[in-house]
Design a protein around this motif. Structure first.
Motif, short mmCIF file in Angstrom:
data_model
loop_
_atom_site.label_atom_id
_atom_site.label_comp_id
_atom_site.label_asym_id
_atom_site.label_seq_id
_atom_site.Cartn_x
_atom_site.Cartn_y
_atom_site.Cartn_z
N THR A 153 0.86 -1.19 0.00
CA THR A 153 0.00 0.00 0.00
C THR A 153 0.89 1.24 0.00
OG1 THR A 153 -1.72 -1.16 1.25
CG2 THR A 153 -1.83 1.25 1.19
N THR A 154 0.93 1.95 -1.09
CA THR A 154 1.70 3.19 -1.17
C THR A 154 0.86 4.33 -0.60
OG1 THR A 154 0.96 4.10 -3.29
CG2 THR A 154 2.55 2.28 -3.37
N PRO A 155 1.40 5.53 -0.45
CA PRO A 155 0.58 6.67 -0.01
C PRO A 155 -0.56 7.00 -0.97
CG PRO A 155 2.90 7.16 0.31
CD PRO A 155 2.83 5.88 -0.48
N LEU A 156 -0.51 6.41 -2.20
CA LEU A 156 -1.51 6.77 -3.21
C LEU A 156 -2.43 5.63 -3.63
CD1 LEU A 156 0.75 8.99 -5.49
CD2 LEU A 156 -0.87 9.75 -3.74
N GLU A 157 -1.92 4.39 -3.60
CA GLU A 157 -2.76 3.30 -4.10
C GLU A 157 -2.23 1.94 -3.67
OE1 GLU A 157 -2.55 3.70 -8.34
OE2 GLU A 157 -0.65 2.61 -8.46
N GLU A 158 -3.00 0.91 -3.99
CA GLU A 158 -2.58 -0.47 -3.77
C GLU A 158 -1.76 -0.93 -4.98
OE1 GLU A 158 -3.26 -2.20 -0.99
OE2 GLU A 158 -4.31 -0.45 -0.19
#
Length: 209
Positions: A56-61
Motif C-alpha cells: 500500500t503506497t501513499p496513493l494506491e494499492e
C-alpha cells in the motif's frame, strides 16, 4: 563449471586504491571495506529469488518484489567480520554464521578454532566473506566444512585473490562462484598478496604485525 568474476567498476576500483594506500587509517580502512562490500554484494545478489507481495503506497494499492530466499552469510574470522557486518546491514533478513580457521605454519596445516552456523542450512545459498584469499588453504578448509552440511550454491566474496588461491579454489571446488575486486599479481615469500593491501585484520583493527 568454474566461475570467477572480477569487478572492474570505477567505484570499486577507487575504493580498492584507498585500501591499498598504507597511509589509510584504520577507521577509513574499516569504512571503505564496508562500502566496498556493499558494491560487491550488489553484483553477487542480482540473481536472488524474489516474490511479488501486496504493497500500500501513499496513493494506491500495488505489488512489488521482495527477496524470498533464506540467505546464509558466513564470515571467515577475523577479517571477514568486517564484511559480514556490511552484508547484514544490507540484508537484515539474512542469517549469519562464523568460521574460525587459520593455517599453522609449524604443522603446515589448517586449524579450526571456531565453527558456528545457523540451523537448517541444507540447500541454502551461502555468501562466504573473506577480504583476502592468498594461498587459498583457509578458504578450502571452510568450503570443505560448509559442504559437509550439504548447503546450496556457495558464493565466495573477496576483495583480493591471488592466482594461486583462485586456481586452488577452482580445482577443489569448481562449483563455487568466486567474485573479487582484483586478481592480484601473486604472493611474496611471506605469503602476502602483491601489490595487495597488507594484513587486512591488522589494518582493520589497528593491531601490530
Amino acid at each position: 563449471m568454474k566461475s570467477f568474476t572480477e569487478i572492474n567498476h570505477p567505484l570499486v576500483q577507487h575504493k580498492l586504491s584507498v585500501l591499498r594506500n598504507k597511509e589509510t587509517s584504520s577507521a577509513t580502512f574499516r569504512k571503505t571495506v564496508e562500502e566496498m562490500t556493499g558494491l560487491l554484494a550488489y553484483e553477487v545478489t542480482r540473481h536472488l529469488q524474489t516474490k511479488e507481495v501486496a504493497i500500500t503506497t501513499p496513493l494506491e494499492e500495488t505489488t512489488g518484489p521482495m527477496i524470498a530466499e533464506d540467505v546464509i552469510l558466513v564470515s571467515i574470522m577475523r577479517a571477514g567480520n568486517s564484511m559480514l557486518e556490511a552484508l547484514l546491514n544490507l540484508m537484515p533478513f539474512a542469517r549469519a554464521g562464523h568460521i574460525g580457521i587459520y593455517r599453522d605454519k609449524f604443522i603446515k596445516n589448517t586449524v579450526e578454532y571456531y565453527f558456528r552456523l545457523p540451523q537448517n542450512i541444507k540447500g541454502k545459498r551461502i555468501l562466504l566473506a573473506d577480504p583476502i584469499v592468498a594461498t587459498g588453504d583457509t578458504v578450502i578448509a571452510c568450503l570443505d566444512r560448509l559442504k559437509q552440511y550439504e548447503v546450496g550454491q556457495i558464493h565466495l566474496l573477496t576483495m583480493l585473490i591471488s592466482p594461486e588461491g583462485l586456481e586452488k579454489v577452482q580445482h577443489f571446488h569448481p562449483d563455487v562462484d568466486v567474485l573479487s575486486a582484483s586478481k592480484e599479481r601473486g604472493l611474496n615469500e611471506k605469503g602476502y598478496l602483491l601489490p595487495g593491501i597488507g594484513d587486512a585484520g591488522n589494518r582493520l583493527y589497528h593491531t601490530l604485525e
